[in-house]
Design a protein around this motif. Structure first.
Motif: not given
Length: 885
Positions: A173-179, A837-844
């Motif tokens: 349930g987190l965002g896309s900023s994984m590294f 409509i929001l489809i996806k948060t690409l980065h936060q």
């Protein structure tokens, strides 16, 4: 919390663990100070669920690449770091100017490894540095990662799974900023562990951990997340390094401020037993890990055992500063009140590495600082390596050992004329725990070669260092970088892993090489020359974790073609075969061995993969996890409930007290509440193994409804002719909307977030009317939109946007957005459809200053028009694109 106790004299003899566990040597510290860190209290974290990789359907593969050289300063200020790098590069420049002759010692005293197989690894979309990492299991399952994606392969390179870390960890349930991934194979438990980080600011910093439930990575995994800033002191976790002991997983790293300044180091000790079982994860941390001199220990690297047995009851951790080697070790498993000890060894220092040179270009490869990159423990000796400068100014590999019996440090520097080496990884390469041969994997480059990947064997004890000849397993095909780059990130890591359970010396390695002016990844399999007098037997299967009656094809991929074969398939149908590619089915659940017996000219060899085939029904109970888009509403409003439960959930059963409907079997229902009060919500998910439930009392608060209050915002108000503006409704209690856009196209709208285009210069009015069953309210902003130029508008920090290709194909394309950021900051990047409509948060998360490239996979979208919105404290930019089939 941390406490320090100082002792002037300690006398310790050796502590030897159980015969089935690796011997931990506790050094004598006569007349040496010692620090004891008690660490935090114990914490527990529930699992976020479990799933099979095949059930991960999303494949967004979002990647954000910053093209500028970015420095984590570590314990140095940015100015000091730059000075040290300038000094490192000056050594080479001075040598070249003086034309000094440089001599390099012979490097052929040890037996070189033999490359028997190699293939392409992870495909990079955008992210740099590569941060290569990998692990290999007894049966030859390979798990490989780079800074954006992970893959599972068979030993012949066949990819069985390929996803971004954000998609793999979607259940968290987190965002896309994984590294910063780290992958390890636990040779004692025959499982994999995958660690990566999320977020580069304090409030988004998490450590994401996945534990495989079997050796086969295509089987089920348990997922967890731990807050990367457990002290809530405005720092975030970075530079992870991991290793396992008999009982625990250790994660070392450093804590940075939002601005990138180093504060202190952190070590997490986590119960791997809990993780493999899917139980609540027990863990603790040691913050502000210090040395015996009272300074902070920068970049603690846990030392993985080099042999099949793991250290017990604790583990060793090492860090370095100016010839002082801080050795930490824990004295117990995490559930037995462990403490972290710090002692010191003194040895040779090593300086900052110079930047890497490349053939045909002036672009340099950034090598970072001289922090330790890898550590390994075997038979009373700590082995570790880093990159360093050399007297000739070439980039070298600093390799050292610490004998824990006497704390003696010995070292050597691997170097060659006009070669720059970097990013080493160590793994064992002997035929027993007493065998001192090690495989060192590293990257290389130089003024007459493109960046490539190579390995050597080093052997010897104490001050003896016998190196083999270099074995290149991937030559560079081009330089890395283009355009106006002066330097570009190179590493920051390579990976290497010993394969146990086979009747030969075998280790695997992964790293990066130059190809088409980009970073690419290559994986190599090495065996000892001692084992080349017999065939290197190997086989694969088309499926390894599957359901009953699946057709499975086996392939003999040994390096020598036999005269005859006999396959034995435990519980298989047929049970035996003499075909080269036999086809087998299994009609019963279970875990089964496969054996290949091959006859060659002068010998017959047998190769068995134990518990290789997993046949199972979806018998693992799913985890119930859910979220709602709001928790406080007015009477008559609706709430969107979303199940984030395990992918193996077959049914959903919702209960909504005072809701309409009061129950639902949908996965993501919408519920209306018509009565004031606080209400319970419960979700039960089930499959053939059973059910689990998640219930929240007073989950939804319903208030009496009032007349609406009209309000709106926009991503910008000043544009050039032909540009578009994204308007967002911020009205309270609105049931319906009516927008009027003077000079806009379209001129009217009733949706929540319309995108309006203005073709002509001028100042234009925007009006919004909000209504519900209790009344109407409106807001009108005269001259709200300015089309043209304005001298009193601040220059935006984001600029120079280009989006391509446009239109984009769902079958072949990635959407690519290039832009320039004037100032590092926190940004939210959202993807909307034409209806707003929001489809996806690409980065936060943080976006660094300089030129950036954001990409994502277009095959997650259907045909139509979409908008990408970049948001900070105010909206900065909206871009539109069209998707075609």
């Amino acid at each position: 919390m941390r406490q320090l106790l100082f002792f002037s004299v300690f006398f310790y003899s050796f502590i030897i663990a159980d015969a089935q566990k690796s011997r931990m040597v506790i050094p004598r510290v006569d007349d040496k100070d010692q620090v004891i860190h008690k660490g935090s209290k114990l914490f527990t974290t529930p699992s976020d669920g479990s799933l099979f990789p095949k059930d991960i359907k999303e494949d967004w593969n979002i990647a954000l690449k910053n093209l500028s050289t970015y420095y984590h300063n570590g314990p140095w200020t940015r100015e000091e770091f730059k000075r040290l790098k300038d000094e490192a590069n000056a050594v080479r420049n001075n040598r070249i100017k003086s034309n000094d002759e440089v001599k390099v010692s012979s490097r052929s005293l040890a037996q070189a490894p033999v490359l028997v197989n190699n293939f392409r690894g992870n495909i990079r979309v955008n992210s740099i540095p590569m941060d290569n990492t990998m692990a290999v299991s007894r049966n030859g399952f390979v798990v490989s990662g780079i800074n954006s994606t992970m893959i599972f392969t068979m030993p012949d390179g066949k990819v069985t799974f390929n996803r971004s870390f954000a998609d793999f960890n979607k259940i968290l349930g987190l965002g896309s900023s994984m590294f910063d991934p780290r992958i390890i194979y636990d040779q004692a438990q025959n499982r994999f562990i995958v660690v990566c980080l999320h977020g580069s600011v304090p409030n988004t910093s998490y450590i994401c951990i996945a534990f495989s439930k079997t050796e086969d990575p295509n089987g089920e995994w348990n997922f967890y997340k731990i807050k990367g800033n457990p002290l809530a002191d405005d720092v975030w976790f970075d530079f992870p390094n991991i290793a396992v002991s008999e009982d625990d997983l250790y994660i070392g790293g450093n804590m940075f401020t939002e601005g990138g300044d180093y504060r202190y180091s952190m070590l997490f000790q986590v119960s791997k037993t809990d993780g493999y079982a899917g139980d609540e994860l027990t863990w603790k941390y040691y913050d502000r890990v210090s040395t015996t001199t009272g300074s902070l220990a920068f970049n603690p690297v846990p030392a993985m055992s080099g042999w099949e047995t793991l250290t017990s009851p604790g583990i060793y951790v090492i860090s370095h500063s100016n010839g002082n080697y801080n050795i930490n070790y824990t004295d117990e498993s995490v559930k037995n009140n462990p403490r972290l000890y710090s002692i010191r060894a003194v040895g040779p220092s090593f300086s900052f590495p110079p930047e890497g040179r490349q053939k045909d270009v002036t672009i340099k490869l950034n090598t970072g600082g001289n922090r330790l990159r890898t550590a390994m423990y075997q038979r009373g000796v700590l082995h570790f390596a880093a990159q360093a400068n050399t007297p000739a100014g070439d980039g070298g590999i600093f390799y050292a050992r610490i004998d824990l019996n006497n704390l003696k440090v010995t070292s050597d520097v691997l170097t060659a004329v006009d070669r720059d080496y970097a990013y080493p990884t160590i793994t064992s390469f002997g035929n027993s725990e007493e065998d001192d041969r090690m495989l060192i994997n590293y990257t290389f480059t130089g003024p007459d070669v493109y960046p490539g990947q190579a390995a050597r064997v080093v052997s010897g004890r104490d001050g003896v260092f016998n190196w083999s000849e270099e074995v290149v397993f991937r030559e560079g095909q081009s330089a890395i970088g283009s355009g106006n780059d002066e330097t570009i990130r190179w590493g920051d890591y390579t990976g290497a892993s010993r394969r146990f359970g086979v009747n030969r010396i075998e280790s695997w390695a992964v790293g990066t090489f130059g190809e088409n002016r980009r970073h690419s990844t290559w994986i190599g399999q090495f065996v000892s020359e001692d084992d080349m007098d017999k065939p290197v037997m190997e086989f694969t299967a088309s499926e390894t974790t599957t359901v009953k009656d699946t057709i499975i094809t086996f392939r003999d991929i040994s390096n020598t073609i036999p005269k005859g074969r006999k396959w034995i398939f435990e519980a298989g149908s047929p049970p035996t075969s003499e075909e080269e590619f036999p086809v087998v089915k299994y009609d019963s659940n279970g875990v089964y061995d496969v054996t290949l017996i091959s006859t060659f000219d002068e010998r017959t060899d047998t190769f068995t993969k134990t518990e290789f085939i997993h046949i199972l029904d979806p018998v693992v109970k799913p985890e119930a996890i859910w979220v709602n888009d709001k928790d406080t509403i007015f009477i008559g409003d609706s709430i969107q409930f979303t199940s984030l439960s395990s992918a193996n959930a077959l049914t959903h059963k919702w209960t909504f007290i005072n809701g309409t409907p009061s129950t639902s079997a949908e996965k993501n229902p919408v519920v209306i509440y018509k009565k004031k009060g606080s209400n319970l919500v419960s979700l039960s998910v089930a499959n053939t193994a059973g059910s689990t439930a998640s219930t929240k009392n007073k989950a939804i608060t319903v208030l009496e409804k009032a007349a609406p209050q009209a309000a709106f915002s926009s991503d910008k108000a000043v544009i050039l002719p032909g540009d578009s503006i994204l308007f967002t409704n911020q009205s309270k209690d609105a049931k319906s909307l009516k927008w009027t856009f003077e000079g806009g196209l379209p001129a009217e709208s009733t949706i929540t977030s319309p995108v309006i285009t203005y073709k002509n210069s001028g100042n234009y009015r925007v009006k919004l009317v909000a209504s519900n069953d209790f009344g109407i309210d409106s807001v009108t902003n005269e001259n709200f939109v300015v089309v043209g130029t304005s001298s009193n508008v601040d220059v935006p920090t984001l600029s120079g946007f280009t989006l391509y290709p446009n239109p984009v194909s769902t079958s072949t394309d990635f959407v690519t957005i290039r832009f320039t950021n004037q100032k590092t900051g926190i940004y939210k990047v959202d993807l909307y459809n034409l209806q707003g409509i929001l489809i996806k948060t690409l980065h936060q998360d943080k976006i660094k200053s300089g030129e950036n490239i954001l990409t994502f996979n277009a095959n997650m979208l259907s045909k139509g028009q979409y908008y990408v919105s970049f948001t900070s404290d105010i909206h900065y930019k909206t871009l539109s694109f069209i998707v075609v089939e």
